[in-house]
Write a protein that holds these residues in place. Structure first.
Motif, short mmCIF file in Angstrom:
data_model
loop_
_atom_site.label_atom_id
_atom_site.label_comp_id
_atom_site.label_asym_id
_atom_site.label_seq_id
_atom_site.Cartn_x
_atom_site.Cartn_y
_atom_site.Cartn_z
N ILE A 165 -36.45 -61.19 9.38
CA ILE A 165 -35.88 -62.30 10.13
C ILE A 165 -36.92 -63.26 10.70
CG2 ILE A 165 -35.61 -60.82 12.19
CD1 ILE A 165 -33.30 -63.74 11.21
N LEU A 167 -29.66 -60.36 12.79
CA LEU A 167 -29.29 -61.72 12.39
C LEU A 167 -29.13 -61.92 10.88
CD1 LEU A 167 -29.79 -62.31 15.39
CD2 LEU A 167 -30.90 -64.42 14.73
N ALA A 212 -37.42 -62.09 21.81
CA ALA A 212 -37.32 -60.64 21.85
C ALA A 212 -38.12 -60.02 23.00
CB ALA A 212 -37.74 -60.05 20.51
N THR A 260 -38.04 -64.05 17.60
CA THR A 260 -38.33 -62.61 17.63
C THR A 260 -39.67 -62.32 18.28
OG1 THR A 260 -39.46 -62.51 15.50
CG2 THR A 260 -37.07 -62.30 15.47
N CYS A 303 -33.81 -58.16 19.72
CA CYS A 303 -34.90 -58.18 18.75
C CYS A 303 -34.58 -59.09 17.56
CB CYS A 303 -35.18 -56.77 18.25
SG CYS A 303 -33.83 -56.07 17.29
N GLY A 304 -33.29 -59.33 17.32
CA GLY A 304 -32.92 -60.24 16.23
C GLY A 304 -32.81 -59.58 14.86
N MET A 305 -33.01 -58.27 14.77
CA MET A 305 -32.99 -57.63 13.46
C MET A 305 -31.61 -57.70 12.79
SD MET A 305 -36.04 -56.69 12.92
CE MET A 305 -36.17 -55.39 11.72
N SER A 334 -37.18 -67.85 14.63
CA SER A 334 -36.02 -66.97 14.80
C SER A 334 -35.96 -66.33 16.18
CB SER A 334 -36.06 -65.87 13.74
OG SER A 334 -35.77 -66.42 12.48
#
Ligand SMILES: Cc1cc2nc3c(=O)[nH]c(=O)nc-3n(C[C@H](O)[C@H](O)[C@H](O)COP(=O)(O)OP(=O)(O)OC[C@H]3O[C@@H](n4cnc5c(N)ncnc54)[C@H](O)[C@@H]3O)c2cc1C
Ligand code: SF4
Ligand code: SF4
Lengths: 439, 458
Positions: free
Chosen positions: B137, A34, B32, B73, A30-32, B71
């Motif tokens: 993000i 990063l 994501a 996501t 999900c990239g949370m 990013s």
């Protein structure tokens, strides 16, 4: 296992492939994490982010990627600060993943070189395997520092003949305590709490006063303190450097040294050690002899600040007229705030101190760059992080900074010195001990 | 990727802005979205509009596909690479160029993180309302290209409502500027809206002028639980008919409530079918009155329990019930597939009930939560990508859910975009004529089909 057996083992064995796949799968990319990762923040490269690292590990587990040098370097470029675990909504156990990945790197020998292997053997298999060797080495360092050799070398300018990495290292060497922690049992003054204390290795040789303050504060709160002579280094250095067997050996020695059933808690005052000690259960989950004891142990390990708040520590008394105005800020050690999710407790203790005015440290939970031996292996990244931390300390205006991990304290002290800043750095428990003494 | 191309790109950008190592390429293979991975040919980090212009000119001449990435996501596979493509990653174009307090606008580069813009606006007493769950993000470029929503859509709208002007590099390498800082502007076609939700298929957005609004002075937060989904849905309808326009009206179904409680221990009652999180913001007198009215309406519709937050701390606690929804569900199963079928507000209860029946029919687990105020639901499938049999049933399940959404006058995606994940459902929604127009528009902007080919439609 010797080296050639090890490489045979590595040839048909992969730690990441053996790992329970659901731990890797837990990452939903999900990239949370990063924006909280210092190495991603510095590089803006996906490969240097938690999500990227986990994807590489998964590719190795899936057989899609070799344990290449790039893979290996990336696994060690990670600070192990665990800020990503705090940010992760999906509950990814990054600590377990990175430890396993580093074992994989070591088994595959992806970073092997004569110099690196020698250093690893010296530190992991020799120095940090025995308290007496470490104390002996520390005593040598103490002579170097106290007999004026250090001052002489620094003053004479001879230092500049040393290679830059050596000079940087020299600046980071801890000032060795005059005497180490005394390992005598401390009887209770009053009540019936009985706790064990792990004295740590760096804490013992460089910050022995923190151990003495811990004992004093525990005594003041009615605890009997048990300090077994045979206790060992917690093994975090081993675990963080791909030597899980070494970490297990240290864990077993501690499980032998402490009689966990007779203790209410095992206390530790170094964040990095506590984080490791709480994982002995996982570390020894396949060890039929120690598994059960490790489970009890992990349940009973407490950081000193955590324990004090849990037992409702006695608030220090003082005469309002003597209340000071010195500004006090708190640096959150990664392995306390992210590794153990302990943040409110040290602040509660610090805010109870009568002689200080509390100030917030900006980005208090952002890694200072110490990260075990990271400041030695990756000086550039470590320096960038240290400068960031120092600039926040400066902007906060703090006169005293509380730090609950010896590695952070050393790193921050070195940074403050370089900037010529006069800020005291103390463990929260030392500040509490002072407050009790001044009552 | 061809060495000749790589060396020309390196000449353009410098060595450290061109990635070609296999490990580097591997980690730009996903966003994501679950179960999607593709390896690009190289990854570029330009830092100016001119550099992007030069990259696209080269790619266009050489017919190489270009996938723009913020990013990563996205939840519809928008930034998943095309094999051997160039990935243009915008994260180094991350400067806030100007906050104009007189005109209430912000001019930003595409790689600015949404939360950074929000912070900068707040520092000036202003506010940037679109707040996707990924706000910390996600990039503004990604938000615009996906027309992202958030929890405040009902009152404040979505990203589109804040885009005033864009600078876009076209496939030819030419630079298009569309829109102005004027609140009113009817000169020519409204081209900027074409780029909003275009998912990188029409051009690369290189600068964005956004509208800001004054920060509301106060906020009230309520949480109510209901014995049925209908009761919650009717509460929402009555609130809007009152008329009150809350900034947030968020919904959780039974399955989601129990996962949230397991994970976050907020003290939610488990014997209810639906939960509503309601927020109103604005002048303190007005929010006070509206909060009371919402409480009354919820009770009139049989709410089991209504809590009004007394202070910010409690508001935060109540709001965390909604914010924990997706993480709480993500922890339950190895693979979570988050969809965003959307229906007109008055068909919500029907849609949620249908989703629950579908879960039973296919023996799959679905937790549903979402933005009840704007009809945007998030049915979340809890599954395991390695269980092929279950994945097959999951796919059948969501095909039926999309069909139903369309039948109710809704859409297949309210905020995540079509990307790759929902491409096969688009024709049923927009029809043959709609598809033809899409193709004509694409051809007009990108005749060689180099920009994110294969996304949204074929
Ligand atoms: C935990 C989580 C919560 C989320 N919550 C929400 C939510 O509440 N609401 C919501 O709407 N979405 C939500 N999302 C989805 C996602 O975060 C948004 O779609 C976001 O806008 C994507 O931003 P990004 O920078 O990651 O873009 P990316 O994923 O990198 O790209 C998205 C798309 O935009 C294109 N693109 C990116 N930059 C540009 C550019 N400069 N020019 C042209 N095209 C470009 C890409 O090609 C791609 O098609 C959530 C995602 C996660 C993981
Ligand atoms: S442990 Fe720290 S440096 Fe390593 S991936 Fe996590 S946040 Fe980044
Ligand atoms: S926040 Fe957790 S689940 Fe999300 S990408 Fe990072 S590690 Fe993976």
């Amino acid at each position: 296992m010797n080296r050639s057996q090890l490489s045979d083992f590595a040839a048909n064995h992969s730690m990441l492939k053996d790992l329970d796949y659901s731990i890797l799968q837990q990452c939903i990319h999900c990239g949370m994490c990063l924006p909280t990762c210092p190495t991603y923040d510095a590089t803006k490269l996906e490969i240097s982010s938690p999500r990227g690292r986990i994807a590489l590990m998964r590719a190795v587990a899936d057989g899609k990627l070799e344990t290449s040098q790039t893979f290996a370097e990336e696994m060690y470029f990670c600070l192990g600060c665990l800020a990503c675990e705090t940010a992760c909504p999906a509950g990814v156990n990054y600590n377990h993943l990175i430890e396993t990945a580093r074992v994989e790197v070591e088994h595959a020998g992806a970073l092997d070189s004569v110099k690196r292997n020698l250093l690893r053997n010296f530190f992991l298999s020799w120095l940090f395997r025995s308290r007496w060797r470490l104390r002996f080495a520390a005593r040598l360092l103490w002579f170097y520092q106290r007999l004026g050799i250090q001052a002489l070398l620094r003053r004479s300018g001879a230092m500049k003949w040393l290679p830059k990495t050596w000079r940087d290292l020299e600046a980071l060497t801890p000032t060795i305590s005059d005497s180490f922690t005394s390992l005598d049992r401390v009887p209770a003054l009053s009540s019936s709490r009985r706790v064990g204390l792990l004295i740590g290795c760096i804490q013992d040789v460089a910050f022995a006063h923190v151990n003495r303050d811990t004992i004093y504060v525990l005594e003041q709160n009615g605890c009997e303190i048990v300090l077994p002579l045979e206790q060992a280094c917690c093994g975090s250095l081993h675990a963080h450097n791909g030597d899980l067997e070494g970490a297990r050996a240290q864990a077993r020695r501690n499980l032998d040294a402490f009689d966990v059933d007779l203790l209410d808690a095992i206390i530790i005052n170094a964040a990095g050690c506590g984080s490791q000690m709480k994982h002995y259960d996982r570390l020894l989950e396949n060890d039929p002899v120690y598994m059960q004891k490790a489970k009890v142990w992990s349940k009973k390990v407490r950081d000193i600040t955590e324990y004090l708040v849990e037992i409702g520590f006695r608030k220090p008394q003082s005469d309002p007229a003597s209340h000071g105005t010195a500004l006090l800020a708190y640096h959150e050690a990664c392995h306390l705030v992210h590794g153990q999710k302990i943040s409110a407790q040290p602040k509660e203790i610090l805010k109870s101190l009568p002689h200080y005015t509390w100030v917030e440290l900006p980005e208090a939970a952002w890694c200072c760059g110490s990260a075990g031996i990271y400041n030695i292996t990756h000086p550039d990244m470590a320096t960038t992080l240290l400068e960031r931390k120092i600039s926040h300390i400066m902007s906060s205006g703090a006169h005293v900074l509380a730090s609950a991990n010896p590695g952070c304290t050393l790193q921050i002290l070195a940074g403050l010195k370089k900037q010529g800043m006069n800020v005291r750095v103390e463990h929260p428990v030392s500040l509490l001990a002072d407050a009790y003494r001044n009552e | 990727m061809d060495n000749r191309i790589v060396s020309r790109l390196t000449d353009l950008l410098g060595e450290d802005r061109v990635l070609t190592k296999p490990e580097d390429l591997l980690v730009y293979g996903y966003d994501a979205t679950p179960m999607m991975h593709e390896t690009p040919g190289c990854v570029l980090f330009p830092d100016s509009t001119e550099q992007i212009g030069a990259i696209l000119r080269l790619a266009n001449a050489e017919r190489i596909a270009v996938v723009t990435r913020g990013s990563g996501t996205g939840l519809s596979g928008g930034s998943i690479p095309v094999p051997h493509c160039i990935v243009v990653c915008t994260v180094r174009m991350d400067r806030i160029l100007e906050i104009d307090r007189a005109n209430l606008t912000a001019r930003v580069q595409p790689g600015v993180l949404t939360a950074k813009l929000d912070e900068a606006a707040k520092a000036c007493g202003l506010f940037y309302p679109p707040d996707p769950g990924s706000i910390k993000i996600s990039t503004i470029g990604g938000n615009v290209a996906n027309n992202s929503g958030g929890l405040r859509g009902l009152k404040y709208g979505v990203t589109r409502d804040y885009v005033m002007a864009l600078e876009v590099v076209l496939a030819s390498g030419d630079i298009l500027r569309t829109g102005t800082a004027c609140m009113k502007d009817v000169a020519g076609y409204n081209l900027k809206d074409l780029f909003v939700s275009s998912q990188g298929t029409l051009g690369v957005i290189t600068e964005i002028l956004l509208r800001l609004v004054p920060k509301p002075a106060s906020k009230r937060t309520l949480l109510a639980t209901f014995p049925s989904i209908q009761a919650a849905a009717e509460t929402v309808s009555s609130i809007i008919a009152e008329p009150i326009v809350p900034c947030t009206l968020e919904f959780l179904d039974r399955m989601t409530i129990s996962c949230v409680e397991d994970y976050a221990h907020i003290g939610l009652p488990l014997d209810c079918e639906a939960l509503l999180l309601m927020e109103t913001d604005g002048h303190p007198l007005v929010t006070e009155e509206e909060a009371r009215a919402m409480e009354r309406i919820a009770r009139e519709h049989g709410a089991l329990q209504v809590q009004i937050a007394k202070d910010d701390f409690e508001a935060e606690r109540l709001a965390s019930a909604r914010r924990s929804a997706s993480p709480a569900l993500a922890r339950v199963a190895p693979t979570t597939i988050l969809e965003d079928a959307t229906v007109p507000r008055n068909r919500l209860a029907e849609m949620v009930t249908f989703i629950q029946k579908t879960a039973e029919k296919y023996q799959i687990r679905i937790g549903t939560f979402g933005h009840m105020g704007d009809g945007n639901l998030h049915p979340t499938f809890l599954t395991d990508e390695r269980n092929t049999d279950e994945i097959h049933r999951v796919e059948q399940g969501f095909a039926e859910i999309f069909e139903k959404a369309i039948a109710l006058g809704g859409t297949i995606t309210g905020e995540h975009g079509v990307g790759l994940a929902k491409k096969r459902f688009l024709p049923a929604l927009i029809g043959q004529v709609g598809l033809n127009v899409h193709r004509e528009v694409k051809r007009a902007f990108d005749p060689n089909m180099i920009l994110n080919p294969g996304k949204i439609f074929d």
